[in-house]
Design a protein around this motif. Structure first.
Motif, PDB file in Angstrom:
ATOM      1  N   ASN A 134       0.365  -1.385  -0.165  1.00 33.60           N
ATOM      2  CA  ASN A 134      -0.028   0.117   0.068  1.00 33.60           C
ATOM      3  C   ASN A 134       0.935   1.057   0.032  1.00 33.60           C
ATOM      4  O   ASN A 134       1.010   1.855   0.999  1.00 33.60           O
ATOM      5  N   HIS A 135       1.257   1.015  -1.318  1.00 33.83           N
ATOM      6  CA  HIS A 135       2.142   2.978  -1.945  1.00 33.83           C
ATOM      7  C   HIS A 135       1.519   4.301  -1.042  1.00 33.83           C
ATOM      8  O   HIS A 135       0.553   4.473  -1.443  1.00 33.83           O
ATOM      9  N   GLU A 136       2.510   4.741  -0.248  1.00 32.05           N
ATOM     10  CA  GLU A 136       2.199   6.138  -0.467  1.00 32.05           C
ATOM     11  C   GLU A 136       3.305   6.950  -0.498  1.00 32.05           C
ATOM     12  O   GLU A 136       2.841   8.123  -1.733  1.00 32.05           O
TER      13      GLU A 136
ATOM     14  N   ASP B  99       1.095   2.767   3.691  1.00 30.43           N
ATOM     15  CA  ASP B  99      -0.260   3.723   4.197  1.00 30.43           C
ATOM     16  C   ASP B  99      -1.130   2.720   4.906  1.00 30.43           C
ATOM     17  O   ASP B  99      -2.443   1.902   4.044  1.00 30.43           O
ATOM     18  N   ALA B 100      -1.338   1.943   5.857  1.00 32.09           N
ATOM     19  CA  ALA B 100      -1.661   1.012   6.871  1.00 32.09           C
ATOM     20  C   ALA B 100      -1.597   1.130   8.039  1.00 32.09           C
ATOM     21  O   ALA B 100      -0.849   2.082   8.218  1.00 32.09           O
TER      22      ALA B 100
ATOM     23  N   LYS C 102       9.415  -2.286  12.245  1.00 30.16           N
ATOM     24  CA  LYS C 102       8.563  -0.830  13.602  1.00 30.16           C
ATOM     25  C   LYS C 102       7.456  -0.813  12.954  1.00 30.16           C
ATOM     26  O   LYS C 102       8.020  -0.386  11.229  1.00 30.16           O
ATOM     27  N   LEU C 103       6.359  -0.729  13.472  1.00 26.04           N
ATOM     28  CA  LEU C 103       4.936  -0.227  12.256  1.00 26.04           C
ATOM     29  C   LEU C 103       4.397   0.962  12.676  1.00 26.04           C
ATOM     30  O   LEU C 103       4.674   1.756  14.000  1.00 26.04           O
ATOM     31  N   PHE C 104       3.836   1.407  11.521  1.00 21.29           N
ATOM     32  CA  PHE C 104       3.686   2.749  12.043  1.00 21.29           C
ATOM     33  C   PHE C 104       2.132   3.386  11.185  1.00 21.29           C
ATOM     34  O   PHE C 104       1.841   2.675  10.634  1.00 21.29           O
ATOM     35  N   ASN C 105       1.112   3.623  12.143  1.00 21.44           N
ATOM     36  CA  ASN C 105       0.107   4.414  12.137  1.00 21.44           C
ATOM     37  C   ASN C 105      -0.265   4.910  10.716  1.00 21.44           C
ATOM     38  O   ASN C 105      -0.217   6.487  11.305  1.00 21.44           O
ATOM     39  N   GLY C 106      -0.340   4.883   9.417  1.00 20.16           N
ATOM     40  CA  GLY C 106      -0.389   4.843   8.504  1.00 20.16           C
ATOM     41  C   GLY C 106       0.161   5.706   7.271  1.00 20.16           C
ATOM     42  O   GLY C 106      -0.379   7.237   7.919  1.00 20.16           O
ATOM     43  N   GLY C 107       1.571   5.448   7.454  1.00 20.74           N
ATOM     44  CA  GLY C 107       2.679   6.204   7.053  1.00 20.74           C
ATOM     45  C   GLY C 107       1.904   7.589   5.392  1.00 20.74           C
ATOM     46  O   GLY C 107       0.904   6.915   4.761  1.00 20.74           O
ATOM     47  N   GLU C 108       2.194   8.972   5.648  1.00 21.71           N
ATOM     48  CA  GLU C 108       1.964   9.539   4.513  1.00 21.71           C
ATOM     49  C   GLU C 108       2.807  10.140   3.861  1.00 21.71           C
ATOM     50  O   GLU C 108       3.341   9.561   3.446  1.00 21.71           O
TER      51      GLU C 108
ATOM     52  N   PHE D  46       8.700  11.740   8.065  1.00 27.91           N
ATOM     53  CA  PHE D  46       7.546  10.909   7.131  1.00 27.91           C
ATOM     54  C   PHE D  46       6.903  11.189   8.476  1.00 27.91           C
ATOM     55  O   PHE D  46       6.773  11.829   9.551  1.00 27.91           O
ATOM     56  N   THR D  47       5.185  11.244   7.874  1.00 25.92           N
ATOM     57  CA  THR D  47       4.259  11.268   8.734  1.00 25.92           C
ATOM     58  C   THR D  47       2.937   9.960   8.475  1.00 25.92           C
ATOM     59  O   THR D  47       3.079   9.200   8.215  1.00 25.92           O
ATOM     60  N   THR D  48       3.051   9.971   9.836  1.00 25.00           N
ATOM     61  CA  THR D  48       1.414   9.108   9.797  1.00 25.00           C
ATOM     62  C   THR D  48       0.187   9.997  10.361  1.00 25.00           C
ATOM     63  O   THR D  48       0.043  10.023  11.858  1.00 25.00           O
TER      64      THR D  48
END
Length: 386
Positions: free
Chosen positions: A173-175, A191-192, A249-255, A266-268
């Motif tokens: 799910n590329h952003e 973006d997940a 490492k997991l990130f909450n919705g990469g943007e 980078f933003t989440t």
């Protein structure tokens, strides 16, 4: 070039000289960026385009979804999203993705040295939900598909060369994408809600046809050190790329994602955070978190696309919030730079500066209608800091 001063704790001791920062007193114990008076002053009343801007700045509409761009015959795409600018002789080109299922792709607008629109055309067709992306140092646009089996497509901003799918960069799910010419890698957000941060290491810099996809490994906290590990199967089938490496490492919705001066931001969107990777010492930390704003009243929520100016300022667009682009300065102040009024059902996408840094381009993806066919692409001109 002035750079950011988000470095904290141990980072301060090892990186201050290398970054050329003037670190203010107490930086080691300071919180991430906090609200304050922005460098451009307060926002004025909404202009004829419904945009509130600081004194000295003006806006114009560049394109509207479903309508011809300027005096050209080209019809602008629906749901405009991520974008970037490219120098074109004495003028420039702004490219913009289309976040539409199955037919997404990307388009471009060409400008003369005076900012007049001289052309508009398609550069990518029949791809799926092209959300964000990133520019490369060799002047191509990486357009990313925001679907679970999405690809990255390398496109020609001039529309001369055919777009090429870059399968080696992974299927997820590329952003967004950000090129690092020092380490010769491309950083990629996912973006997940349990997404990862990746980097692609091309076999040959400047050629994205082959290489190694890696994922960032780190602890569960909001700061610390990190390493990179190879993703065994970039195709992500049957196991998604984010689930293939233990300790990723997991990130909450990469943007959004932006690289400058040995740093990646980078933003989440899931937790309204801006993260910072300090590449000189392989540490990460929070640069902004709306839940850590002292006294409440965070000016920046719904964090999404991010870009940087030559001044070292970061410009972060909101998906939701109150439809603002906020500036985060090198001395850790966050403040609204502009606000779009009357479009609460939309989101701001694709902020990018013209090569001379005097014009900022961005889109309201759904405009006043709240529909993908209502997208509006804008330009803001004014005394941006050098």
């Amino acid at each position: 070039m002035e750079r950011r001063s988000f470095l904290r704790g141990a980072v301060v001791g090892t990186s201050a000289a290398a970054f050329g920062f003037t670190l203010w007193q107490g930086a080691a114990s300071a919180a991430p960026a906090q609200p304050g008076a922005g460098p451009y002053g307060a926002l004025g009343a909404a202009d004829a385009n419904g945009i509130q801007l600081p004194a000295g700045f003006t806006s114009r509409v560049i394109a509207r979804s479903g309508q011809k761009v300027g005096a050209t015959s080209y019809i602008w795409h629906n749901a405009p999203d991520g974008g970037a600018c490219f120098a074109d002789g004495s003028g420039w080109i702004y490219v913009s993705n289309s976040e539409i299922s199955s037919t997404g792709g990307a388009s471009a607008v060409r400008f003369s040295s005076t900012g007049a629109i001289t052309g508009a055309y398609r550069i990518l067709s029949n791809t799926n939900r092209n959300c964000a992306g990133g520019a490369t140092p060799w002047n191509t646009w990486l357009s990313c598909e925001e679907v679970s089996t999405g690809y990255v497509y390398e496109t020609d901003p001039w529309g001369v060369k055919a777009a090429v799918r870059r399968s080696a960069m992974g299927r997820f799910n590329h952003e967004a994408a950000a090129a690092d010419p020092v380490r010769k890698v491309i950083y990629l957000t996912e973006d997940a809600s349990d997404g990862c941060l990746y980097r692609f290491v091309p076999t040959t810099w400047g050629d994205l046809s082959s290489g190694t996809l890696q994922v960032l490994k780190a602890g569960t906290g909001t700061s610390g050190s990190f390493t990179w590990a190879t993703v065994p199967d970039p195709d992500g089938s049957p196991t998604p790329t984010r689930d293939q490496v233990s300790g990723a490492k997991l990130f909450n919705g990469g943007e959004g994602c932006h690289y400058a001066n040995d740093t990646v931001w980078f933003t989440t969107k899931g937790d309204n955070r801006l993260w910072q990777l300090n590449l000189l010492n392989n540490t990460y930390e929070l640069a902004y978190d709306d839940s850590l704003v002292i006294g409440g009243g965070a000016p920046l929520t719904g964090v999404d696309n991010v870009t940087g100016a030559a001044s070292g300022d970061l410009f972060v667009a909101e998906d939701g919030g109150n439809m603002e682009i906020c500036v985060i300065t090198p001395d850790d102040v966050v403040a609204p730079f502009l606000r779009i009024t009357g479009q609460s059902s939309s989101e701001i996408c694709g902020p990018a500066f013209s090569p001379d840094g005097r014009r900022l381009y961005f889109s309201s993806q759904r405009g006043t209608t709240g529909s993908s066919s209502g997208g509006i692409t804008y330009e803001v001109t004014g005394p941006f800091r050098a």
